[in-house]
Design an enzyme around this catalytic site. Structure first.
Site, mmCIF file in Angstrom:
data_model
loop_
_atom_site.group_PDB
_atom_site.id
_atom_site.type_symbol
_atom_site.label_atom_id
_atom_site.label_comp_id
_atom_site.label_asym_id
_atom_site.label_seq_id
_atom_site.Cartn_x
_atom_site.Cartn_y
_atom_site.Cartn_z
ATOM 1 N N ILE A 1 -50.542 25.116 -50.454
ATOM 2 C CA ILE A 1 -50.358 25.758 -51.764
ATOM 3 C C ILE A 1 -51.651 26.409 -52.267
ATOM 4 O O ILE A 1 -51.610 27.193 -53.215
ATOM 5 C CB ILE A 1 -49.794 24.787 -52.826
ATOM 6 N N HIS B 1 -53.972 15.032 -42.051
ATOM 7 C CA HIS B 1 -53.377 16.361 -41.943
ATOM 8 C C HIS B 1 -54.282 17.289 -41.158
ATOM 9 O O HIS B 1 -55.498 17.191 -41.215
ATOM 10 C CB HIS B 1 -53.023 16.950 -43.309
ATOM 11 N N HIS C 1 -55.190 21.181 -40.668
ATOM 12 C CA HIS C 1 -55.098 22.544 -41.187
ATOM 13 C C HIS C 1 -54.971 23.480 -39.984
ATOM 14 O O HIS C 1 -55.728 23.367 -39.017
ATOM 15 C CB HIS C 1 -56.369 22.917 -41.951
#
Length: 107
Positions: free
Chosen positions: A31, A99, A101
């Site tokens: 986001i 996570h 990227h």
């Protein structure tokens, strides 16, 4: 992990723009992108960071790494991309759910 934003995305209680999903992982658009294509790939199992990995997670992490090029290509990054994993506060990690990227510029 009821307070983990990524766990909530996995549970679909927070909306996200999912670009890939299987039984082990989920990829969605960041986001706050820092590149024209900026995706986050997360395991469905809550793992806080690379520092929290165990031997039992080897297959999951291997599957995630093998999925990265496929996910990148499906999102316009067939000719190259950058990956990044921030680990811990000192490593710039902001969300404490592992996570990856996936970032780049489509050609």
């Amino acid at each position: 992990m009821s307070d983990c934003i990524f766990c909530k995305i996995i549970e679909k209680s927070i909306p996200s723009e999912v670009v890939y999903e299987d039984d082990k992982m989920l990829a969605f658009k960041d986001i706050r992108p820092s590149a024209p294509v900026h995706l986050l790939l997360i395991p469905k199992k809550h793992i806080a960071s690379l520092q929290e990995l165990s031997v039992e997670d080897a297959e999951l992490i291997g599957a995630m790494m093998l999925a990265v090029p496929q996910i990148a290509a499906q999102n316009g990054l067939q000719h190259g991309f950058k990956t990044q994993i921030n680990t811990g506060v000192q490593g710039g990690q902001e969300v404490f759910h592992l996570h990856i990227h996936i970032m780049g510029r489509p050609v």
